[in-house]
Design an enzyme around this catalytic site. Structure first.
Site, PDB file in Angstrom:
ATOM      1  N   GLY A  43       0.836  -1.194   0.000  1.00  0.00           N
ATOM      2  CA  GLY A  43       0.000   0.000   0.000  1.00  0.00           C
ATOM      3  C   GLY A  43       0.869   1.241   0.000  1.00  0.00           C
ATOM      4  N   SER A  45       1.874   3.311  -2.322  1.00  0.00           N
ATOM      5  CA  SER A  45       1.759   4.356  -3.347  1.00  0.00           C
ATOM      6  C   SER A  45       1.030   5.602  -2.846  1.00  0.00           C
ATOM      7  CB  SER A  45       1.039   3.805  -4.584  1.00  0.00           C
ATOM      8  OG  SER A  45      -0.274   3.370  -4.262  1.00  0.00           O
ATOM      9  N   SER A  46       0.442   5.549  -1.646  1.00  0.00           N
ATOM     10  CA  SER A  46      -0.281   6.725  -1.132  1.00  0.00           C
ATOM     11  C   SER A  46      -0.500   6.566   0.362  1.00  0.00           C
ATOM     12  CB  SER A  46      -1.639   6.895  -1.841  1.00  0.00           C
ATOM     13  OG  SER A  46      -2.497   5.802  -1.544  1.00  0.00           O
ATOM     14  N   GLY A  47      -1.006   7.628   0.979  1.00  0.00           N
ATOM     15  CA  GLY A  47      -1.442   7.580   2.368  1.00  0.00           C
ATOM     16  C   GLY A  47      -0.356   7.181   3.352  1.00  0.00           C
ATOM     17  N   ARG A  68      -1.106  -2.024  -6.354  1.00  0.00           N
ATOM     18  CA  ARG A  68      -1.677  -2.595  -7.572  1.00  0.00           C
ATOM     19  C   ARG A  68      -1.390  -1.770  -8.824  1.00  0.00           C
ATOM     20  NH1 ARG A  68      -7.881  -3.394  -6.208  1.00  0.00           N
ATOM     21  NH2 ARG A  68      -7.456  -1.507  -5.008  1.00  0.00           N
ATOM     22  N   ASP A  94      -1.409  -7.437  -6.960  1.00  0.00           N
ATOM     23  CA  ASP A  94      -2.647  -7.419  -6.192  1.00  0.00           C
ATOM     24  C   ASP A  94      -2.469  -8.397  -5.039  1.00  0.00           C
ATOM     25  OD1 ASP A  94      -5.231  -7.755  -5.158  1.00  0.00           O
ATOM     26  OD2 ASP A  94      -6.171  -7.525  -7.122  1.00  0.00           O
ATOM     27  N   SER A 173      -3.466  -2.729  11.325  1.00  0.00           N
ATOM     28  CA  SER A 173      -4.868  -3.018  11.610  1.00  0.00           C
ATOM     29  C   SER A 173      -5.636  -1.701  11.598  1.00  0.00           C
ATOM     30  CB  SER A 173      -5.014  -3.760  12.932  1.00  0.00           C
ATOM     31  OG  SER A 173      -6.356  -4.110  13.181  1.00  0.00           O
ATOM     32  N   TYR A 187     -15.641  -4.974   7.776  1.00  0.00           N
ATOM     33  CA  TYR A 187     -14.315  -4.364   7.933  1.00  0.00           C
ATOM     34  C   TYR A 187     -13.691  -4.764   9.266  1.00  0.00           C
ATOM     35  CZ  TYR A 187     -10.739  -0.698   8.199  1.00  0.00           C
ATOM     36  OH  TYR A 187      -9.558  -0.028   8.308  1.00  0.00           O
ATOM     37  N   LYS A 191     -10.226  -6.867  10.183  1.00  0.00           N
ATOM     38  CA  LYS A 191      -9.161  -6.253  10.975  1.00  0.00           C
ATOM     39  C   LYS A 191      -8.966  -6.950  12.326  1.00  0.00           C
ATOM     40  CE  LYS A 191      -7.756  -2.937   8.217  1.00  0.00           C
ATOM     41  NZ  LYS A 191      -6.361  -2.824   7.765  1.00  0.00           N
TER      42      LYS A 191
END
Length: 326
Positions: A43, A45-47, A68, A94, A173, A187, A191
């Site tokens: 993950g 690529s951002s945030g 992805r 993915d 998490s 969700y 988690k």
């Protein structure tokens, strides 16, 4: 004024408890070095993932980011290079596809620190939510983490053995992985599952000098947060609020500090710390001081938790009464 002897008697049980905890807390304290070591962030690529990669690169780690979308990965690499002068490797896969994950990690250098930061969030009441959305969250958030750890672990073990340096698996998490809230059924299930994975995995890999860190961020100002708020049921907004919590960089800083110190649980803000004490259960603990706080705080936090539940159920009752009367 209390006599010295009275104070001694008053403090003696706490001193004895601290001594006992110093003898029994496990695993033992550890430091996870980053400089010159391979840190892989999913993950990325951002945030939060991008913020983690930026911080790790700035500390001298060799960083790879996995996501992805190849174009977003390239943008993230450019941003990291611009901010730090460091080039990072990009891996497109993915996480729902175990073969794709295995190929991506097989093409990369062995990992010293694996940060499983990927995740998706589609809030909605379970009765109204499609099974496709439920499956999507479980496959990304939970199964994707299994795929990554399975692919990375053999080389991580060998790497730790050869170098003599501890390795780390960090799992992102959520505070919704500590307490369930209206509209978060699928969700939260995905988690909450990460906690069981983390606790069992720490037992399995401790002898290989690999250490698990479980991070519980609150709502974080990321590109997907605004869309998440649009999808949230109205009751969820009443219970959990609709404003963003922390900045991605602040969460990344807390998470990376926790990884480096080998913390099993990383709480990112004050509310998260209270949740951590309230839900500590049988989690591993490296610090005798933190174990001391947990023992003293659990009973009080149970009372606080009951107060929260009273507030939440009251809000739900009022909402349903309002909608029925309307």
């Amino acid at each position: 004024m209390a006599s010295p002897f009275f104070l001694f008697l008053l403090l003696l049980p706490f001193a004895i408890l601290l001594l006992v905890l110093a003898a029994i807390v496990r695993p033992r304290p550890v430091r996870i070095p980053l400089k010159g070591r391979h840190v892989l962030v999913t993950g990325g690529s951002s945030g939060i993932g991008l913020a983690l990669a930026l911080r790790a690169a700035a500390e001298g780690a060799r960083v790879s980011i996995l996501a992805r979308d190849p174009s977003r990965l390239q943008d993230a690499r450019d941003a990291i290079r611009l901010a730090t002068g460091v080039d990072v490797a990009i891996l497109a896969a993915d996480v729902r596809d175990p073969e794709a994950v295995a190929r991506a990690l097989g093409a990369a250098d062995p990992v010293d620190v694996l940060v499983c930061n990927h995740g998706v969030f589609l809030p909605q009441e379970l009765e109204r939510q499609s099974l496709e959305d439920v499956r999507f969250m479980v496959e990304v958030n939970l199964m994707g983490t299994f795929h990554l750890i399975k692919a990375a672990l053999p080389a991580m073990k060998q790497r730790a053995k050869e170098s003599g340096l501890p390795g780390s698996v960090a799992i992102m998490s959520s505070q919704a992985g500590q307490v369930g809230v209206y509209g978060y059924a699928a969700y939260s299930a995905s988690k909450f599952g990460l906690r069981g994975l983390a606790e069992a995995l720490q037992h399995e890999v401790i002898a290989d000098n690999i250490h698990i860190t479980l991070v519980f961020p609150p709502d974080t100002d990321t590109p997907g947060l605004a869309e998440e708020h649009k999808r949230r049921p109205e009751i969820t907004k009443l219970i959990a609020g609709s404003q963003g919590g922390m900045k991605a960089d602040d969460v990344a800083k807390k998470a990376l500090n926790g990884i480096k110190s080998g913390q099993f649980v990383v709480a990112c803000n004050f509310e998260g710390y209270l949740l951590y004490v309230a839900t500590v259960g049988l989690s591993p603990q490296r610090s005798c001081l933190m174990a001391f706080v947990e023992i003293l705080g659990v009973g009080f936090m149970r009372f606080v938790g009951l107060c929260y539940q009273w507030s939440w159920f009251t809000s739900i009752e009022k909402w349903h009464a309002k909608t029925k009367s309307g």
